[in-house]
Design a protein around this motif. Structure first.
Motif, PDB file in Angstrom:
ATOM      1  N   PHE A   1     -13.544 -19.859 -32.309  1.00 20.99           N
ATOM      2  CA  PHE A   1     -13.395 -18.837 -33.350  1.00 20.99           C
ATOM      3  C   PHE A   1     -14.382 -19.061 -34.497  1.00 20.99           C
ATOM      4  O   PHE A   1     -15.053 -18.129 -34.951  1.00 20.99           O
ATOM      5  N   ILE A   2     -14.466 -20.309 -34.957  1.00 17.45           N
ATOM      6  CA  ILE A   2     -15.379 -20.599 -36.063  1.00 17.45           C
ATOM      7  C   ILE A   2     -16.818 -20.364 -35.642  1.00 17.45           C
ATOM      8  O   ILE A   2     -17.620 -19.783 -36.393  1.00 17.45           O
ATOM      9  N   GLY A   3     -17.156 -20.804 -34.428  1.00 15.26           N
ATOM     10  CA  GLY A   3     -18.510 -20.593 -33.931  1.00 15.26           C
ATOM     11  C   GLY A   3     -18.867 -19.131 -33.805  1.00 15.26           C
ATOM     12  O   GLY A   3     -19.990 -18.713 -34.100  1.00 15.26           O
ATOM     13  N   LYS A   4     -17.874 -18.315 -33.395  1.00 14.25           N
ATOM     14  CA  LYS A   4     -18.121 -16.878 -33.247  1.00 14.25           C
ATOM     15  C   LYS A   4     -18.352 -16.215 -34.607  1.00 14.25           C
ATOM     16  O   LYS A   4     -19.316 -15.465 -34.797  1.00 14.25           O
TER      17      LYS A   4
ATOM     18  N   LEU B   1     -22.227 -19.672 -32.219  1.00 16.47           N
ATOM     19  CA  LEU B   1     -21.775 -19.876 -30.839  1.00 16.47           C
ATOM     20  C   LEU B   1     -21.805 -18.525 -30.136  1.00 16.47           C
ATOM     21  O   LEU B   1     -20.867 -17.729 -30.215  1.00 16.47           O
ATOM     22  N   LYS B   2     -22.901 -18.268 -29.451  1.00 15.73           N
ATOM     23  CA  LYS B   2     -23.093 -16.986 -28.779  1.00 15.73           C
ATOM     24  C   LYS B   2     -23.221 -17.132 -27.266  1.00 15.73           C
ATOM     25  O   LYS B   2     -23.180 -16.145 -26.542  1.00 15.73           O
ATOM     26  N   SER B   3     -23.367 -18.346 -26.786  1.00 12.22           N
ATOM     27  CA  SER B   3     -23.560 -18.580 -25.360  1.00 12.22           C
ATOM     28  C   SER B   3     -22.227 -18.510 -24.616  1.00 12.22           C
ATOM     29  O   SER B   3     -21.290 -19.269 -24.916  1.00 12.22           O
ATOM     30  N   LYS B   4     -22.128 -17.619 -23.645  1.00 11.46           N
ATOM     31  CA  LYS B   4     -20.907 -17.500 -22.863  1.00 11.46           C
ATOM     32  C   LYS B   4     -20.675 -18.736 -22.009  1.00 11.46           C
ATOM     33  O   LYS B   4     -19.527 -19.147 -21.793  1.00 11.46           O
TER      34      LYS B   4
ATOM     35  N   GLY C   1     -17.611 -23.444 -20.772  1.00 11.71           N
ATOM     36  CA  GLY C   1     -17.631 -24.888 -20.546  1.00 11.71           C
ATOM     37  C   GLY C   1     -16.612 -25.607 -21.411  1.00 11.71           C
ATOM     38  O   GLY C   1     -15.913 -26.523 -20.938  1.00 11.71           O
ATOM     39  N   LEU C   2     -16.502 -25.207 -22.679  1.00 12.97           N
ATOM     40  CA  LEU C   2     -15.505 -25.814 -23.564  1.00 12.97           C
ATOM     41  C   LEU C   2     -14.094 -25.524 -23.069  1.00 12.97           C
ATOM     42  O   LEU C   2     -13.221 -26.407 -23.076  1.00 12.97           O
ATOM     43  N   THR C   3     -13.869 -24.299 -22.636  1.00 14.62           N
ATOM     44  CA  THR C   3     -12.555 -23.920 -22.111  1.00 14.62           C
ATOM     45  C   THR C   3     -12.223 -24.700 -20.842  1.00 14.62           C
ATOM     46  O   THR C   3     -11.103 -25.196 -20.667  1.00 14.62           O
ATOM     47  N   LEU C   4     -13.204 -24.825 -19.978  1.00 13.51           N
ATOM     48  CA  LEU C   4     -13.010 -25.563 -18.733  1.00 13.51           C
ATOM     49  C   LEU C   4     -12.720 -27.033 -19.024  1.00 13.51           C
ATOM     50  O   LEU C   4     -11.857 -27.645 -18.389  1.00 13.51           O
TER      51      LEU C   4
ATOM     52  N   PHE D   1     -15.880 -11.322 -24.551  1.00 14.43           N
ATOM     53  CA  PHE D   1     -15.805 -12.532 -23.736  1.00 14.43           C
ATOM     54  C   PHE D   1     -15.395 -13.751 -24.574  1.00 14.43           C
ATOM     55  O   PHE D   1     -14.477 -14.490 -24.213  1.00 14.43           O
ATOM     56  N   ILE D   2     -16.069 -13.971 -25.692  1.00 12.86           N
ATOM     57  CA  ILE D   2     -15.807 -15.163 -26.514  1.00 12.86           C
ATOM     58  C   ILE D   2     -14.400 -15.090 -27.112  1.00 12.86           C
ATOM     59  O   ILE D   2     -13.659 -16.078 -27.109  1.00 12.86           O
TER      60      ILE D   2
END
Length: 618
Positions: free
Chosen positions: A23-26, A31-34, A39-42, A119-120
């Motif tokens: 959220f903060i990155g968005k 943080l724009k890279s899907k 990867g963080l979610t995984l 997506f994010i």
């Protein structure tokens, strides 16, 4: 193994950290890279699964082992609220289910949502939901459970209405939110009443936040310090929280509409985790409910009735996701029935089995929808087995498992039937056989129409193997899970239910493959297709009964309360106007006013004296 026990709180907090980071990155625009978000979610899901497996193995191997770590969050006089973590067999069992389903669903979600503008936001919300669900199942007290209960409901609302620009999705989210709030208000009322009884009447402030580690003492005190009607009402208030969350009658209608959300949301939240929270809460508070035969029968009746009517809805429904949604309510009804009849182990084992089966079927439905540009009507599908044999095979495995004929579904239902036979609950067995027949019929109806009927509308899109791999993984779990579930030594009594379910499969084959144009009974069909008009009844009640009450309240507010305010202001103005007329600034006027007032006072005193003297003589 002690390392996993001592750091078990990381299982809950890690998804929260990932969600906040995304959220903060968005919002910061960094943080724009899907791929990084995925990867963080995984990483979060893999971490949780790796942690939960040894936790479950350790606690399952150590019979009766319980780990509790709490701290004092709030202290007012003698009342204190504890927050922390509780690890027992039930909580680690649920943690393992949450992460074991979450991981393949999130892998599936990457391909399903990769072209979506949100997506994010989607993966941030999925991580937040995982945090809320893990916090719920590992809560040491009912007060903490309620906190995470609301967080689960909030995250579910945000995910159902994820495509909020779509009117149907926005309305579905609001409907789910409002109907769950009904149950949540009942649950909160039950918690507060229980706490007051334990604190004031029982004189046990250490039990006021209702700790699960002392739930037997809580149950005994609540039963002792209340009359039977009060105890029953208290239990029903608590149960209504579970009824709403697990989409049971009469608060079941939100789940079918919730299918407007993305399919991964349906696979994770509305089949395997969130809706299972209601069953989990009943198992947590089971010693309380077990004190009353009426309460147990209430749970049993709610489960049986919900299982029957939602199975009927699934039989006539034409939307593949709604069929699975009605099926979820029906299977959760079976779990309620199992718990209400005393089959606690059977109900919880069936919960685990159903979680994997239904998430797999939802993911299969998502693949089918992707091939047909998001369409969900059964009328446009057909002949997919010849086009996608792997998907047909996976769905067939799920159909056999859900119906209870084979695999993990068979093992789980065996426990329930065995308990019902031991307790001589033959009328419940009869109803359960009817439900099993309907379950097999509607799931194989869906299979035969989608995969075995003639090809109706070919699709130009190709199958995404990135979406199929997670489905195959869950399918493997469904196949092997039955070997790890508790099993009965004798399963000969399963011949009757399996025979009934096989008859339903044959009947579905005849109806939808051999003779696909069987006549319908219009009245009964329309009644079932419209959900017995329960939603229409709610709409009528809200628009007319509740609406008229609101109009009356508005009239009272305008006429009575506003009228009092307006009258007060008018009298104040009148008094000001009248008083201002006496403010002349002339001394002789004030002397005249004084003489008149004094004369009136003297006249009044003389009149009062005369009356007192007269009545004294009489």
């Amino acid at each position: 193994m002690e390392f996993f026990i001592q750091n078990a709180s990381l299982i809950i907090l890690f998804p929260l950290w990932i969600s906040v980071l995304i959220f903060i990155g968005k919002f910061a625009g960094v943080l724009k890279s899907k791929k990084i978000v995925f990867g963080l979610t995984l990483l979060s899901s893999i971490f949780g699964l790796i942690f939960s497996i040894p936790l479950f193995a350790l606690i399952a191997a150590s019979s009766g082992y319980v780990y509790e770590n709490t701290f004092n969050f709030l202290c007012v006089n003698d009342f204190s609220m504890e927050l922390g973590i509780l690890l027992d067999l039930t909580s680690v069992f649920m943690l393992l289910i949450v992460y074991a389903v979450t991981l393949p669903v999130q892998i599936y979600s990457y391909s399903y949502m990769k072209n979506d503008d949100g997506f994010i936001r989607f993966f941030a919300l999925m991580n937040f939901f995982t945090f809320a669900m893990c916090g719920l199942v590992s809560s040491p007290t009912l007060f903490q459970t309620y906190i995470f209960w609301e967080l689960v409901g909030t995250s579910s609302y945000l995910l159902i209405s994820f495509w909020y620009k779509k009117t149907a999705a926005a309305n579905a989210g609001k409907k789910a939110f409002v109907m769950n709030r009904i149950g949540d208000c009942c649950l909160l009322a039950g918690i507060i009443i229980s706490s007051v009884i334990l604190f004031n009447f029982a004189g046990l402030p250490d039990l006021a936040d209702i700790p699960y580690s002392s739930i037997d003492r809580v149950a005994a005190c609540l039963f002792t310090y209340t009359s039977e009607p009060i105890f029953i009402i208290l239990c029903i208030l608590l149960i209504f929280g579970s009824i709403a969350k697990s989409a049971q009658f009469p608060l079941h209608t939100w789940l079918a509409d919730a299918m407007e959300g993305p399919t991964p949301v349906s696979a994770l939240i509305h089949s395997a985790t969130m809706v299972a929270a209601g069953v989990f809460l009943i198992s947590r508070l089971y010693p309380i409910y077990y004190q009353s035969v009426f309460v147990m029968n209430f749970i049993l009746a709610i489960g049986l009735f919900t299982a029957v009517i939602t199975a009927i809805f699934a039989i006539v429904c034409k939307d593949i996701k709604r069929i699975l949604a009605y099926s979820t309510s029906s299977q959760l009804g079976i779990m309620f029935m199992a718990l209400g009849s005393g089959a606690l182990t059977g109900g919880m084992v069936y919960l685990a089995s159903h979680a994997f089966i239904k998430s797999m079927l939802f993911l299969c439905a998502g693949i089918i929808m992707t091939l047909y540009a998001g369409k969900t009507s059964l009328e446009i599908f057909g002949g997919l087995r010849r086009k996608i044999p792997v998907l047909a095979f996976v769905f067939l495995i799920g159909a056999f498992a859900l119906s209870g004929i084979l695999f993990s579904g068979f093992s789980a239902k065996t426990l329930i039937f065995h308990h019902l036979l031991e307790t001589h609950s033959y009328y419940i067995i009869a109803v359960l056989l009817i439900i099993s027949f309907m379950t097999s019929f509607y799931i194989f109806r869906m299979y035969f129409i989608v995969f075995e009927s003639s090809l109706k509308n070919d699709t130009s899109k190709n199958l995404s193997y990135a979406m199929l791999i997670p489905v195959i993984v869950i399918c493997f779990v469904v196949l092997v899970l039955g070997f790890f579930l508790p099993r009965m030594a004798e399963i000969k009594f399963e011949i009757i239910p399996v025979s009934v379910e096989l008859c339903a499969v044959i009947f579905a084959y005849i109806c939808y493959v051999k003779i696909p144009k069987l006549p319908k009974i219009p009245v009964l069909y329309n009644l079932a297709y419209n959900g017995f008009y329960i939603d229409d009844i709610y709409t009528f009640a809200v628009k007319h009964i509740y609406g008229n009450l609101c109009s009356f309240a508005n009239y009272v507010d305008d006429v009575v309360f506003d009228g009092v305010v307006v009258l007060t202001v008018f009298l104040a103005k009148l008094n000001s106007w009248f008083s201002s007329k006496f403010q002349t600034g002339l001394v002789q006027s004030y002397i005249c006013y004084s003489v008149v007032i004094i004369a009136m006072l003297l006249t009044g005193f003389c009149l009062i004296y005369s009356l007192v003297a007269y009545f004294a003589e009489v």
